[in-house]
Design an enzyme around this catalytic site. Sequence first.
Site, PDB file in Angstrom:
ATOM      1  N   GLY A 127       3.713  -1.177  -1.684  1.00  0.00           N
ATOM      2  CA  GLY A 127       4.404  -0.561  -0.574  1.00  0.00           C
ATOM      3  C   GLY A 127       5.360  -1.538   0.090  1.00  0.00           C
ATOM      4  O   GLY A 127       5.248  -2.757  -0.075  1.00  0.00           O
ATOM      5  N   CYS A 128       6.307  -1.005   0.862  1.00  0.00           N
ATOM      6  CA  CYS A 128       7.329  -1.846   1.486  1.00  0.00           C
ATOM      7  C   CYS A 128       6.737  -2.779   2.536  1.00  0.00           C
ATOM      8  O   CYS A 128       6.947  -3.995   2.509  1.00  0.00           O
ATOM      9  CB  CYS A 128       8.429  -0.978   2.090  1.00  0.00           C
ATOM     10  SG  CYS A 128       7.823   0.367   3.133  1.00  0.00           S
ATOM     11  N   TYR A 129       5.981  -2.212   3.489  1.00  0.00           N
ATOM     12  CA  TYR A 129       5.320  -3.038   4.489  1.00  0.00           C
ATOM     13  C   TYR A 129       4.356  -4.022   3.816  1.00  0.00           C
ATOM     14  O   TYR A 129       4.218  -5.184   4.249  1.00  0.00           O
ATOM     15  CB  TYR A 129       4.529  -2.162   5.450  1.00  0.00           C
ATOM     16  CG  TYR A 129       5.273  -1.618   6.631  1.00  0.00           C
ATOM     17  CD1 TYR A 129       5.247  -0.256   6.923  1.00  0.00           C
ATOM     18  CD2 TYR A 129       5.973  -2.445   7.494  1.00  0.00           C
ATOM     19  CE1 TYR A 129       5.895   0.256   8.036  1.00  0.00           C
ATOM     20  CE2 TYR A 129       6.629  -1.941   8.601  1.00  0.00           C
ATOM     21  CZ  TYR A 129       6.595  -0.590   8.871  1.00  0.00           C
ATOM     22  OH  TYR A 129       7.233  -0.093   9.968  1.00  0.00           O
ATOM     23  N   ALA A 130       3.654  -3.545   2.773  1.00  0.00           N
ATOM     24  CA  ALA A 130       2.664  -4.384   2.107  1.00  0.00           C
ATOM     25  C   ALA A 130       3.320  -5.574   1.424  1.00  0.00           C
ATOM     26  O   ALA A 130       2.766  -6.684   1.419  1.00  0.00           O
ATOM     27  CB  ALA A 130       1.881  -3.556   1.094  1.00  0.00           C
TER      28      ALA A 130
END
Length: 867
Positions: free
Chosen positions: A684-687
């Site tokens: 994921g992007c935030y991850a």
Amino acid sequence: MIVARQLTRSGLLRASSSYPSKASLTAARGLVNAKQSSWREATAAAAVQQHRGYSGSATAAQSEKETITKLLYNIGSRKEVEQYLRHFSSVESQKFAVIKVGGAVLTDELDTLASAITFLNRVGLYPIVLHGAGPQLNNLLEKAGVVPDYHDGIRITDEKTLEIARKVFMAENLKLVEALEKMGTRARPLPGGVFSAEYLDKDKYGFVGKITGVNKEVIEASIRAGALPILTSLAETPAGQILNVNADVAAGELARVKIVYLNEKNGLYNGDTGKKIDVINLDEEYADLLKQPWVKYGTKLKIKEIKELLDHLPRSSSVAIISAGHLHKELFTDSGAGTLIRRGFKLFHHNSLEQLDKDRLRRILEQEDPQVQSGQVSVSSYLHDLENTKKGFKAYGDEPYEVLAVVKNDDETGSGVPKLDKFIATKAAVLNNVTDNVWALLSKDYPSLTWIVDENDANKGWHFDKAEGSFTKNGKTLFWKGLNDVGTIERVVSQFLDAQTKEAVTAATSGSGSFANGQRRSFSTGFNKSTSPFMGGRRMFSTSSSAQRDVKKIGLIGARGYTGQELIRLVNNHPSLEISYVSSRELEGKPLEGYTKSPINYVNLSADQVKEKTQSGEVDAWILALPNGVCKPFVDAIESVEEGKKMVLCDLSADFRFTDSWTYGLPEFNRANLPGATRISNPGCYATGSQLSIRPLLEHLGGTPSIFGVSGYSGAGTKPSPNNDVNHLKDNLIPYALTNHIHEREVSHQLGREVNFMPHVAPFFQGITLTVNLPLNKTMTSGEVREIYEAAYENEKLVHVLKGVPLVKENAGKHFARIGGFGVHSSGKRVVVVATIDNLLKGAATQAVQNLNLSLGLGEYTGIPLD
């Protein structure tokens, strides 16, 4: 500001000789976030043409229409644009709209207002403008030493107040006229002579009037002369005494049609929660609404006046309250914003036939139910079926039975999920959003639901909007909402397929040579954006030959919104990758724009068709850009035909990020496992940004990291919601999913230790900033921390370490992440790291290409811009 418009089902009406009679009207609302620069440009272009002397020519008219057409494609859907263009070319030329402008709008948004009015005039409307001047009047009264006095929300008007009011109204009237004339729009000041009135209560309110009549001849003379009438809210008694009248009421008297109040707040807000109220149904909510402690003064008066106005209009009438910038959207689109107020009807929900109105029930079934109309089932047999439903049913609708919804408590297939057995509505109910009211009521009782709709249903788009997922086969679409686990979805889909006849399945899947031209729609990319960082799907199909094998062929299943477009852009510029198929439910059959290597048409690939393409060797790798929880049928289909060499799958959802048999695709920390990998779970992007921020200090952590994340609203998807509503986001920062966000669990799982994550949405479009608080297990300096990061990412081309603090605006559109800050607490035991990453690129599309390059034996950074 108020806008009143007179409509029929066929389009806008011209100002007729019976004006202002109580006309039949629709209550379709059209309020969406406006791109004001777009319609200002269109207005300016039209004004330039007029100044050049071409306003009366056919060439100018055609050019102006083309300008408007381009503009409308920017602010509305293709369906909405085509609907308006039909009005543009076929409806009588003399159409009108009544606009009430508040004094604050004249002071703060004069240019925006003038542009909006000019735009309306350019598209054939003749706005009748009625303005107030409350703030300006208060200012002059204060300078004159007159203290404003109100009773029941009405300004008490004495002789001095009226004298000043006349001067203010004249000045503001001329100011608006001059602003319009500067834009090439003819306008005529009409500060008096339009409204006749009598004293409201002379002893109580002074020179305040109640309107008794409208002199329409003055207005129509202005329109016939090609000039927009600009009115004030002053009226006269039969003896000639000037009276101050409520401008909102004056606009209602003037129009007596659907009214829209446009204010600077873009709606009414609940005084307790601070949230905007989307819809008020007066028949059900009026009494309770007036009891609310925050409903007082001007707000209470306005609601009462709206109620009185709607009581004298057809029940289909409505009032919408929005902001000035939404004027063109209100007139030309179907989407909603602001607050819609209508009389409505009281809704019912019954669980037995005895409680239902049998005559009305029979009528709507006979008139609106396709199964009854086609003879597949009779009304009597359907009612008998309902009566004998094993676990009972619940019926929903409105008093006149314009909408009927029936939910069976079990779909009788064993899945345990309630089934929406019928949802039918008249055209009037659809236009007036009664369907949304009924849907909201039944959704409270049934958070999870399945239902089936014919693929030719005229309101199928509405069902897609309400659903979180769908599956289409043999002309029927299965929809569902509230199904949060893959197993339940699989059971529901399997039961749906079992109900299809063998002949229909054969017909839908046969004819391999005609796949591109006559393909049936299959698995949907409908999804719940609250559980996915990506956006709604688009799927495509390539018509090019796949004979060349010196490049790798890519198939995209559910090329989702912004991320999908970035993927396509990257592959288009990649020397060793080409697109073979890209699948889209919405754009099936249309050409793919922005891809130049070969002509590509969108298709809608089913799991079976993906299986066929895998088996034939036409694709080297599939990118699964589907919502969370729905890609397993495609994975199963591909794995069922793999023999020897496995197909490369790169999944952008969260479905396999916690599955050990899949390779987690964060190359900076897992590069050794990616070459030759056939099952890749894209992070994921935030991850991604969080792990890049934390991992170099993992062994030095002395406590739980806390991550404060802020994303641009592109991460909320294209489906309208508070998290991508630019007006709601303006001057705002919206927190959401404050605990147990999927990326919080993802980062914790990958790092092997718990983290705390708090996501937010900001008014910018693209990019993420992460402020990460890291407790340390030993004392460190800022320089020491920075050296650790510089060493960790020394050879990483997609991670840049800075001495200062990285900024979102400097990293948006870039394919690499930036990390900096390194602020160490005075104790030396806590450091704050700041990272920025583009959520659509290194947070999604770029990382997918990076993973594919490694998996397919290509250079890791091939096709990825590094500057």
